[in-house]
Enzyme design. Structure first.
Site: not given
Length: 542
Positions: A255, A481, A511
Site C-alpha cells: 500500500s 482492490d 487490499h
C-alpha cells in the site's frame, strides 16, 4: 473527518476477530488513503538514548552509519503503536528483537539533532543461506511496522528462511518521534463529527474542527512536522540498509509502502536489491485524483459485497437484490445523519463513524461477514459492530486511548501533498465524486480539506518515482482492490521506468495480493525474493 491518505492499518492480530466480541476490531492489512485524519495520545519525545551515538542534548556525535544497534527482546507496544501484548515467539521458539536507530531529524543537517527510530526483526532461520535483511513497510502512512511485522510473521515464514525480517516505525509514527495532536476525549468527538456537511453551517463547523485539530498538531509536534515527508523516511531506509550491513536494500512494500519504496528507488536506484510492491499506490495522481480513485474503488468493493450477499444459496439478510442492499445502506446513513444510534459505551454511531466502519470492512473479503452482521444490528437499532469497525479504522484502542496512526497519517500526507483545497473547491468537485460513488463520494470529497491551513507546505503534486538503473521491482495490482485501485499498478510500473517495473495481476478481492490465499502470487513473489527469478512481465494470477 476522512483523510485521503495512502494506506493505514495497524495489525494487532493475524486474523480478524468478530467486532461483536472485540470493541476494536483488529484489521488484516494496512489500509490506504481512506482514513479519518485524527491523532494520538502519545507525547512526542526527541530525547534520544539507546545506540550510544547521541549526547543528552540529542546532537549527533559522528557519522550515523557507524552506529551499532543493540537488539533486545521486544517490550509490549505503546499506546501510540496500538497497545497490546509483547509479540509472541515464532514457531520454533525464535523471538522477536527490537532496537532503536538514530537518524538526523533534518536530513538537510545530517550532523544536527537526531531522533530515534524503532526497529523490529526476526533472524533468518537458515543462517547458512542467508541473503540479508528484508525490510517491510505495511502502509499508512502511519502504521507501526514494529507491531505489524510480528502480527503477520507467520505469513512470511518462507521468506524468513533466507532473510532477517525487519520492519520499523517510520518517523512520526509510534515510538519513532511519534506525532501527537489532540487528546483522546477530543478525538472521540472528532471522529464522530459530521464530515459530509449539507449546508453552510455544517461546512463552517467542519472547517473549524479541522483547524482545531491541525493547530493542535502544530502546537504539540511543530518541531517534527517539517521532517516527516516520504523522502525523509526513504533516506532513513538507506541509513537502515547501511547500519544493518546490507549492500542492497531488499524490500517488501504494501500500500503506502509501495510509494515509500518507489521514492527510495528514485533516490537510490543503484542500492535497490530485490523488491516487491503489493497493493500499489498510483504515483501519477495528486491528492484529489487519489481521493476520486478511491471513491470508485470503494464503490466497486461495495458492489462486489452486495453481489456476493445476494448470490448465496440462503437469503441475504440485508437486501433482496444487489441494488436493494446498497439502497438500504444509503437509507441507514441518511437516517444516521439526522439521528445517531447507540454505539459503544457513551459514544453514538454517527453517519461519519458508520461510513468509516463500512469502509474498513471492505478492505478484505474476510471482513464481509462482519459488515453483514453490523448492518443487521444497525437496522435493529444497535450500532456497536459498525462502531467497532470504525474504531479499527481510526486507531482507537480498547481502553479508549488512540494510537498515533491517524496523527501520523495526516502529518505525512500533508508534508507530501502540495495541493490545499477550499470548501469551494470541494463543492465544485462534488458532482464528480457522487457520480463515482453515491455512498463514499461526499465522504472522500470533503476529506480534501484535511490539509487546509496545515503548518508545513506540501512537497509536490505527486512523487517522482523514476528509477533508471534500479534492479527489477515486482509490481502487483489486485483487480478488486478498493483502496489502491488496480490501474495504479500499471502506472507505477511505467513511472519506475523501462526494465524496472515488472507487472503482475491478481484477479481477486480485497487490499493486496500476497496474503490473499493465492498460491500463484505467493510462489511468484517467493521465487523472486528467495531465488532471484523475476516473474514474467504481465503474469496473471487468480
Amino acid at each position: 473527518m476522512p483523510n485521503p491518505a495512502r494506506s493505514h492499518r495497524p495489525a494487532p492480530s493475524l486474523r480478524p476477530t468478530p467486532p461483536s466480541l472485540r470493541p476494536a476490531l483488529p484489521p488484516r492489512r494496512p489500509v490506504p488513503r481512506l482514513g479519518v485524519a485524527a491523532a494520538a495520545a502519545a507525547m512526542l519525545s526527541l530525547s534520544l538514548t539507546g545506540c550510544g551515538q547521541s549526547s543528552a542534548s540529542g546532537k549527533s556525535e559522528g557519522d550515523p552509519v557507524d552506529q551499532k544497534l543493540s537488539w533486545k527482546e521486544c517490550r509490549a507496544p505503546s499506546d501510540a503503536q496500538g497497545g497490546g501484548q509483547a509479540p509472541s515467539p515464532l514457531p520454533g521458539g525464535a523471538k522477536w528483537q527490537c532496537a532503536t536507530m538514530q537518524a538526523p531529524l533534518d536530513w538537510g543537517r545530517p550532523n544536527g539533532d537526531t531522533i530515534d527510530l524503532a526497529l523490529v526483526r526476526a533472524r533468518a532461520s537458515d543462517s547458512a543461506h542467508r541473503i540479508g535483511s528484508l525490510l517491510f513497510n505495511f502502509g499508512g502512512p502511519g502504521g507501526s511496522g514494529v507491531t505489524s511485522l510480528p502480527a503477520f510473521g507467520n505469513d512470511y515464514a518462507k521468506l524468513r528462511t533466507r532473510y532477517d525480517l525487519v520492519s520499523f516505525d517510520p518517523r512520526g509514527v509510534g515510538r519513532s518521534a511519534g506525532v501527537t495532536c489532540e487528546k483522546d476525549a477530543a478525538l472521540d468527538e472528532y471522529f464522530q463529527q459530521d464530515s459530509t456537511p449539507d449546508d453552510q453551517r455544517e461546512q463552517k463547523a467542519l472547517i473549524s474542527r479541522t483547524k482545531a485539530f491541525n493547530d493542535a498538531c502544530e502546537k504539540n509536534s511543530g518541531r517534527t512536522l517539517p521532517h516527516v515527508a516520504t523522502t525523509d523516511a526513504a533516506r532513513d531506509m538507506d541509513l537502515m540498509r547501511q547500519v544493518l550491513g546490507d549492500k542492497k536494500l531488499h524490500y517488501f512494500g504494501i500500500s503506502y509502502g509501495t510509494e515509500l519504496g518507489a521514492v527510495y528507488a528514485h533516490l537510490f536506484p543503484k542500492k535497490v536489491g530485490r523488491a516487491v510492491f503489493d497493493a500499489v499506490v498510483d504515483p501519477t495522481q495528486d491528492s484529489e485524483q487519489g481521493s476520486l480513485g478511491q471513491a470508485k474503488g470503494f464503490q466497486l468493493a461495495l458492489d462486489n459485497f452486495a453481489r456476493d450477499c445476494v448470490s448465496k444459496t440462503s437469503d441475504c439478510s440485508i437486501g433482496d437484490t444487489q441494488q436493494d442492499v446498497k439502497d438500504r445502506i444509503a437509507k441507514l446513513l441518511k437516517e444516521l445523519d439526522a439521528k445517531p444510534l447507540t454505539g459503544i459505551g457513551d459514544r453514538d454511531l454517527t453517519q461519519t463513524s458508520a461510513t468509516s466502519g463500512i469502509a474498513q470492512s471492505l478492505y478484505s473479503k474476510d471482513f464481509w461477514p462482519y459488515l453483514t452482521e453490523g448492518l443487521e444490528q444497525a437496522y435493529d437499532g444497535d450500532g456497536r459492530v459498525l462502531m467497532a469497525l470504525a474504531d479499527s479504522m481510526n486507531g482507537r484502542n480498547e481502553d479508549g486511548t488512540y494510537s498515533n496512526l491517524q496523527a501520523a497519517n495526516v502529518s505525512i500526507n500533508c508534508a507530501d501533498d502540495k495541493p490545499r483545497y477550499t470548501p469551494a473547491d470541494v463543492e465544485k468537485k462534488l458532482p464528480e465524486f457522487r457520480e463515482s460513488s453515491p455512498l463514499f463520494g461526499d465522504y472522500l470529497a470533503w476529506s480534501m480539506v484535511s490539509c487546509t491551513g496545515w503548518a508545513v507546505p506540501g512537497a509536490a503534486d505527486h512523487p517522482d518515482v523514476s528509477a533508471a538503473g534500479s534492479a527489477p521491482i515486482v509490481v502487483i495490482g489486485n483487480t478488486g482492490d478498493p483502496a489502491t485501485p488496480y490501474e495504479g499498478a500499471a502506472r507505477m510500473a511505467d513511472a519506475l521506468g523501462k526494465g524496472v517495473g515488472v507487472r503482475m495481476t491478481y484477479k481477486g478481492q480485497g487490499h493486496g495480493a500476497y496474503d490473499s490465499g493465492s498460491s500463484c502470487v505467493r510462489t511468484a513473489v517467493n521465487s523472486y525474493l528467495l531465488d532471484g527469478r523475476v516473474p514474467q512481465e504481465g503474469k496473471v494470477c487468480s
